[in-house]
Motif scaffolding. Structure first.
Motif: not given
Length: 117
Positions: A92-93, A96, A99
């Motif tokens: 998810n790096t 994220e 985001k």
């Protein structure tokens, strides 16, 4: 949309404008489609499938179908858009990070949609 355990990719639609080149490079690192011009975009939405050999072009065609209305709306507002495809092996790096950029840059960077396939 499938469950996260079974998904192979996360696909993000990111819109941006008035950003520096370094930030743009971060956004576009895993881009599979860059959209700058409404007329060109509308002319490129008629991709042909390749039958049994489902490849990146076929996936991009599907992604464009998912995001078409949002893309047109943001092009009309002066944004450039990228469809970013992230393989699940990256974790998810990247998602994220995008985001966080959305939050930090306000209306200059927008993560408009996230789909899992």
């Amino acid at each position: 949309m499938t469950s996260s355990a079974k998904s192979k990719y996360k696909v993000l639609l990111v819109a941006y404008k008035d950003i520096d080149q370094k930030t743009k490079n971060i956004i576009t690192k895993y881009s599979v489609c860059n959209i700058k011009n409404k007329d060109v975009f509308l002319g490129q939405t008629n991709y042909q499938g390749s039958g049994r050999n489902f490849n990146l072009n076929d996936r991009v065609s599907i992604y464009i179908g998912w995001f078409k209305d949002q893309i047109i709306e943001k092009l009309d507002q002066g944004y450039t858009l990228d469809i970013v495809e992230i393989h699940k092996s990256y974790g998810n790096t990247r998602e994220e990070l995008l985001k966080v950029l959305d939050i930090e840059y306000g209306d200059n960077i927008l993560v408009l949609d996230i789909q899992e396939i």
